[in-house]
Design an enzyme around this catalytic site. Sequence first.
Site, PDB file in Angstrom:
ATOM      1  N   ASP A  84       0.824  -1.212   0.000  1.00 35.32           N
ATOM      2  CA  ASP A  84       0.000   0.000   0.000  1.00 35.32           C
ATOM      3  C   ASP A  84       0.862   1.267   0.000  1.00 35.32           C
ATOM      4  O   ASP A  84       1.912   1.311   0.671  1.00 35.32           O
ATOM      5  CB  ASP A  84      -0.863  -0.039   1.276  1.00 35.32           C
ATOM      6  CG  ASP A  84      -2.090   0.842   1.175  1.00 35.32           C
ATOM      7  OD1 ASP A  84      -2.567   1.077   0.050  1.00 35.32           O
ATOM      8  OD2 ASP A  84      -2.580   1.289   2.234  1.00 35.32           O
ATOM      9  N   HIS A 178      -6.926  10.803   5.635  1.00 32.11           N
ATOM     10  CA  HIS A 178      -6.194   9.769   6.382  1.00 32.11           C
ATOM     11  C   HIS A 178      -6.090  10.075   7.880  1.00 32.11           C
ATOM     12  O   HIS A 178      -6.017  11.227   8.278  1.00 32.11           O
ATOM     13  CB  HIS A 178      -4.759   9.663   5.849  1.00 32.11           C
ATOM     14  CG  HIS A 178      -4.623   8.771   4.651  1.00 32.11           C
ATOM     15  ND1 HIS A 178      -3.983   9.159   3.513  1.00 32.11           N
ATOM     16  CD2 HIS A 178      -5.044   7.510   4.423  1.00 32.11           C
ATOM     17  CE1 HIS A 178      -3.999   8.167   2.636  1.00 32.11           C
ATOM     18  NE2 HIS A 178      -4.646   7.154   3.162  1.00 32.11           N
ATOM     19  N   HIS A 206      -9.761   5.757   0.414  1.00 28.02           N
ATOM     20  CA  HIS A 206      -8.704   5.764   1.439  1.00 28.02           C
ATOM     21  C   HIS A 206      -9.201   6.579   2.625  1.00 28.02           C
ATOM     22  O   HIS A 206     -10.160   7.350   2.518  1.00 28.02           O
ATOM     23  CB  HIS A 206      -7.427   6.381   0.869  1.00 28.02           C
ATOM     24  CG  HIS A 206      -6.673   5.420   0.002  1.00 28.02           C
ATOM     25  ND1 HIS A 206      -5.458   4.892   0.359  1.00 28.02           N
ATOM     26  CD2 HIS A 206      -7.004   4.867  -1.185  1.00 28.02           C
ATOM     27  CE1 HIS A 206      -5.057   4.066  -0.592  1.00 28.02           C
ATOM     28  NE2 HIS A 206      -5.983   4.035  -1.536  1.00 28.02           N
ATOM     29  N   GLY A 207      -8.538   6.407   3.769  1.00 27.84           N
ATOM     30  CA  GLY A 207      -8.915   7.193   4.939  1.00 27.84           C
ATOM     31  C   GLY A 207     -10.328   6.885   5.406  1.00 27.84           C
ATOM     32  O   GLY A 207     -11.060   7.777   5.842  1.00 27.84           O
ATOM     33  N   THR A 231      -6.456   3.365  10.679  1.00 19.65           N
ATOM     34  CA  THR A 231      -6.513   4.001  11.995  1.00 19.65           C
ATOM     35  C   THR A 231      -7.597   3.397  12.902  1.00 19.65           C
ATOM     36  O   THR A 231      -7.406   3.307  14.122  1.00 19.65           O
ATOM     37  CB  THR A 231      -6.755   5.513  11.797  1.00 19.65           C
ATOM     38  OG1 THR A 231      -5.730   5.998  10.930  1.00 19.65           O
ATOM     39  CG2 THR A 231      -6.703   6.273  13.105  1.00 19.65           C
TER      40      THR A 231
HETATM   41  O1  G3H Z   1      -4.253   3.195   2.735  1.00 17.39           O
HETATM   42  C1  G3H Z   1      -4.694   3.151   3.895  1.00 17.39           C
HETATM   43  C2  G3H Z   1      -5.940   3.737   4.255  1.00 17.39           C
HETATM   44  O2  G3H Z   1      -6.226   4.800   3.450  1.00 17.39           O
HETATM   45  C3  G3H Z   1      -6.204   3.871   5.712  1.00 17.39           C
HETATM   46  O3  G3H Z   1      -6.595   5.159   6.137  1.00 17.39           O
HETATM   47  O4  G3H Z   1      -5.920   4.981   8.525  1.00 17.39           O
HETATM   48  O5  G3H Z   1      -7.378   6.797   7.765  1.00 17.39           O
HETATM   49  O6  G3H Z   1      -8.245   4.459   7.828  1.00 17.39           O
HETATM   50  P1  G3H Z   1      -7.062   5.376   7.660  1.00 17.39           P
HETATM   51 ZN    ZN Z   2      -4.472   5.362   2.138  1.00 12.97          ZN
END
Ligand code: G3H
Ligand code: ZN
Length: 268
Positions: A84, A178, A206-207, A231
């Site tokens: 990733d 993120h 993402h995020g 996260t």
């Molecule tokens: O690529 C990883 C994700 O976009 C995770 O994002 O930690 O904000 O859930 P996050």
């Molecule tokens: Zn990401």
Amino acid sequence: MPLTATSHVVDLAIRSGTAALAFNVITLEHAQAIAAACERTGLPAILAVSHNAVRHHGDDPAAILDACAAVARRCRLPLSLHLDHVEDPELAVAAPDLGCTSVMFDASRLPHDENVRVTAEVTRRLHARGVWVEAELGEIGGKDGVHAATARTDPADAAAYVAATGVDALAVAVGSSHAMTTRTARLDQDLIARLRDAVDVPLVLHGSSGVPEEELRAAVRNGMRKINFGTHLNTAFTAAVREALAATDRVDPRRYLAAGRAAAAEAA
Ligand code: G3H
Ligand code: ZN
């Protein structure tokens, strides 16, 4: 069961009108927690190891990826292994030798033309080895970066980027950001539907940790096909570790890591 291809996990989601779930792995306990969640829910998933997680493990990708592969093989549900946010083309093209069937190549920090050129080249090399590639446009739509809550991906730019690079999936900026520890992000649902209509590859969010569940469900209805969480698991993991550490002066890491792993499994 044997390691599954990420393309298969995503295809299963496309066929059922749902989204594939990718979870970020930092330590062995994360991988075990995600596998436990798969077995509890009966759902497949993607183990996502970021370039930053590789850096954390002394820049030795095999250290964490081999552990993930071992966990995946012992899991009774399909799990795939994904690299990733890879910023180094050489790490990206090494993916198949490291047991990964997919890569998110992240050239979003580069100027747009350079992003297109390098992503197309990495994609060509990875396709030659059967690897599924996800990528993203740069900071179009938001000066704080494509993952800022205010950034937006333009559908015409997205279609042109996919055509020019040949990628298999596109990470889009639609309101998530993120590393949020509260689930307060609002997604631009109308934009997700317009991107789905403009782009002929799966859309990736993402995020996702900062996005409320009802927003995620709506995003899936509007065509989001891969949802990435990191996260959310770490919030649960770290809270459980804090609680376990506060409850005792014992020094055995197994006690608090087991508590973190159980909490991450529940969160996943
Ligand atoms: O690529 C990883 C994700 O976009 C995770 O994002 O930690 O904000 O859930 P996050
Ligand atoms: Zn990401």
